[in-house]
Motif scaffolding. Structure first.
Motif, PDB file in Angstrom:
ATOM      1  N   LYS A   1       0.895  -1.160   0.000  1.00 25.59           N
ATOM      2  CA  LYS A   1       0.000   0.000   0.000  1.00 25.59           C
ATOM      3  C   LYS A   1       0.932   1.208   0.000  1.00 25.59           C
ATOM      4  CE  LYS A   1      -3.891  -2.243   0.612  1.00 25.59           C
ATOM      5  NZ  LYS A   1      -4.886  -2.372  -0.393  1.00 25.59           N
ATOM      6  N   LEU A   2       0.847   2.013  -1.036  1.00 26.67           N
ATOM      7  CA  LEU A   2       1.791   3.101  -1.234  1.00 26.67           C
ATOM      8  C   LEU A   2       1.353   4.379  -0.520  1.00 26.67           C
ATOM      9  CD1 LEU A   2       2.385   2.552  -5.052  1.00 26.67           C
ATOM     10  CD2 LEU A   2       3.702   1.618  -3.134  1.00 26.67           C
ATOM     11  N   ALA A   3       2.324   5.110  -0.014  1.00 23.74           N
ATOM     12  CA  ALA A   3       2.061   6.392   0.637  1.00 23.74           C
ATOM     13  C   ALA A   3       1.654   7.424  -0.414  1.00 23.74           C
ATOM     14  CB  ALA A   3       3.313   6.852   1.378  1.00 23.74           C
ATOM     15  N   GLU A   4       0.988   8.460   0.045  1.00 20.50           N
ATOM     16  CA  GLU A   4       0.520   9.516  -0.855  1.00 20.50           C
ATOM     17  C   GLU A   4       1.679  10.210  -1.574  1.00 20.50           C
ATOM     18  OE1 GLU A   4      -0.612   9.104   2.354  1.00 20.50           O
ATOM     19  OE2 GLU A   4      -2.525   8.250   1.703  1.00 20.50           O
ATOM     20  N   ASN A   5       2.841  10.251  -0.950  1.00 20.13           N
ATOM     21  CA  ASN A   5       4.009  10.917  -1.536  1.00 20.13           C
ATOM     22  C   ASN A   5       4.859   9.980  -2.392  1.00 20.13           C
ATOM     23  OD1 ASN A   5       4.728   9.469   0.824  1.00 20.13           O
ATOM     24  ND2 ASN A   5       6.579  10.690   1.092  1.00 20.13           N
ATOM     25  N   TYR A   6       4.385   8.783  -2.671  1.00 14.63           N
ATOM     26  CA  TYR A   6       5.164   7.775  -3.398  1.00 14.63           C
ATOM     27  C   TYR A   6       5.712   8.302  -4.728  1.00 14.63           C
ATOM     28  CZ  TYR A   6       5.989   3.735  -6.407  1.00 14.63           C
ATOM     29  OH  TYR A   6       6.533   2.863  -7.299  1.00 14.63           O
ATOM     30  N   LEU A   7       4.853   8.807  -5.582  1.00 12.71           N
ATOM     31  CA  LEU A   7       5.308   9.265  -6.903  1.00 12.71           C
ATOM     32  C   LEU A   7       6.262  10.451  -6.793  1.00 12.71           C
ATOM     33  CD1 LEU A   7       2.087   8.968  -9.092  1.00 12.71           C
ATOM     34  CD2 LEU A   7       4.112   7.501  -9.134  1.00 12.71           C
ATOM     35  N   LYS A   8       5.994  11.335  -5.869  1.00  9.52           N
ATOM     36  CA  LYS A   8       6.809  12.536  -5.711  1.00  9.52           C
ATOM     37  C   LYS A   8       8.203  12.225  -5.162  1.00  9.52           C
ATOM     38  CE  LYS A   8       5.833  15.434  -2.302  1.00  9.52           C
ATOM     39  NZ  LYS A   8       6.958  15.663  -1.423  1.00  9.52           N
ATOM     40  N   ASP A   9       8.292  11.269  -4.232  1.00  9.77           N
ATOM     41  CA  ASP A   9       9.537  11.039  -3.509  1.00  9.77           C
ATOM     42  C   ASP A   9      10.312   9.779  -3.897  1.00  9.77           C
ATOM     43  OD1 ASP A   9       9.000  13.353  -2.132  1.00  9.77           O
ATOM     44  OD2 ASP A   9       8.178  12.327  -0.376  1.00  9.77           O
ATOM     45  N   ARG A  10       9.786   8.951  -4.762  1.00 12.45           N
ATOM     46  CA  ARG A  10      10.460   7.684  -5.048  1.00 12.45           C
ATOM     47  C   ARG A  10      11.772   7.839  -5.808  1.00 12.45           C
ATOM     48  NH1 ARG A  10       7.178   4.796 -10.021  1.00 12.45           N
ATOM     49  NH2 ARG A  10       7.337   6.577 -11.411  1.00 12.45           N
ATOM     50  N   GLY A  11      11.931   8.914  -6.541  1.00  9.31           N
ATOM     51  CA  GLY A  11      13.108   9.096  -7.389  1.00  9.31           C
ATOM     52  C   GLY A  11      14.429   8.910  -6.668  1.00  9.31           C
ATOM     53  N   GLN A  12      14.534   9.412  -5.454  1.00  6.75           N
ATOM     54  CA  GLN A  12      15.808   9.337  -4.727  1.00  6.75           C
ATOM     55  C   GLN A  12      16.145   7.929  -4.254  1.00  6.75           C
ATOM     56  OE1 GLN A  12      15.523  11.824  -1.146  1.00  6.75           O
ATOM     57  NE2 GLN A  12      13.303  11.693  -1.367  1.00  6.75           N
ATOM     58  N   TYR A  13      15.150   7.025  -4.257  1.00  6.11           N
ATOM     59  CA  TYR A  13      15.373   5.640  -3.813  1.00  6.11           C
ATOM     60  C   TYR A  13      15.186   4.618  -4.936  1.00  6.11           C
ATOM     61  CZ  TYR A  13      14.264   8.358   0.319  1.00  6.11           C
ATOM     62  OH  TYR A  13      14.226   9.331   1.267  1.00  6.11           O
ATOM     63  N   ARG A  14      14.776   5.103  -6.089  1.00  4.65           N
ATOM     64  CA  ARG A  14      14.378   4.210  -7.187  1.00  4.65           C
ATOM     65  C   ARG A  14      15.520   3.319  -7.684  1.00  4.65           C
ATOM     66  NH1 ARG A  14      10.147   3.317 -10.472  1.00  4.65           N
ATOM     67  NH2 ARG A  14      10.463   3.051 -12.708  1.00  4.65           N
ATOM     68  N   SER A  15      16.715   3.851  -7.864  1.00  6.99           N
ATOM     69  CA  SER A  15      17.795   3.023  -8.401  1.00  6.99           C
ATOM     70  C   SER A  15      18.159   1.900  -7.431  1.00  6.99           C
ATOM     71  CB  SER A  15      19.021   3.866  -8.758  1.00  6.99           C
ATOM     72  OG  SER A  15      19.550   4.487  -7.619  1.00  6.99           O
ATOM     73  N   GLU A  16      18.167   2.186  -6.131  1.00  5.04           N
ATOM     74  CA  GLU A  16      18.453   1.139  -5.144  1.00  5.04           C
ATOM     75  C   GLU A  16      17.343   0.084  -5.127  1.00  5.04           C
ATOM     76  OE1 GLU A  16      19.343   0.606  -0.362  1.00  5.04           O
ATOM     77  OE2 GLU A  16      19.026   2.613  -1.161  1.00  5.04           O
ATOM     78  N   HIS A  17      16.097   0.536  -5.196  1.00  4.98           N
ATOM     79  CA  HIS A  17      14.954  -0.384  -5.236  1.00  4.98           C
ATOM     80  C   HIS A  17      15.026  -1.279  -6.476  1.00  4.98           C
ATOM     81  CE1 HIS A  17      10.734  -1.726  -5.151  1.00  4.98           C
ATOM     82  NE2 HIS A  17      10.681  -1.376  -6.422  1.00  4.98           N
ATOM     83  N   LEU A  18      15.280  -0.675  -7.625  1.00  6.76           N
ATOM     84  CA  LEU A  18      15.340  -1.448  -8.870  1.00  6.76           C
ATOM     85  C   LEU A  18      16.535  -2.388  -8.904  1.00  6.76           C
ATOM     86  CD1 LEU A  18      14.181   1.217 -11.480  1.00  6.76           C
ATOM     87  CD2 LEU A  18      12.872  -0.718 -10.547  1.00  6.76           C
TER      88      LEU A  18
END
Length: 96
Positions: free
Chosen positions: A9-26
């Motif tokens: 279940k994603l937080a409301e700020n998911y799209l706005k804030d995911r960029g800084q963690y996206r490469s590590e997640h991927l």
């Protein structure tokens, strides 16, 4: 082998804030895919309020470990998560 769905279940700020963690997640997802644990994953669209990742294994251990180590969870982009066994019975790549 069994299938397990990791449901976020994603937080409301998911799209706005995911960029800084996206490469590590991927990168985590890529490693899990390369070793055959993660089969498929992605976020729902319109609205982007949930994500589903499908794991394959004898137990749900890999799915739970992924969630617990995911930078999205560690940084508040995931409000809640759960793992559920999925009894898949048919599909183009299904190997009963």
């Amino acid at each position: 082998m069994n299938y397990y769905m990791l449901i976020y279940k994603l937080a409301e700020n998911y799209l706005k804030d995911r960029g800084q963690y996206r490469s590590e997640h991927l990168e985590m997802a890529k490693r899990a895919t390369e070793i055959g644990e993660l089969i498929l994953g992605g976020a729902m669209d319109d609205p982007a309020d949930e994500a589903i990742l499908i794991f394959r294994g004898e137990t749900d251990k890999a799915a739970k470990a992924f969630a617990e180590n995911d930078p999205y969870l560690k940084n508040g982009l995931i409000k809640e998560w759960k793992v559920r066994k999925w009894n898949a019975v048919i599909g183009s790549k299904f190997e009963g």
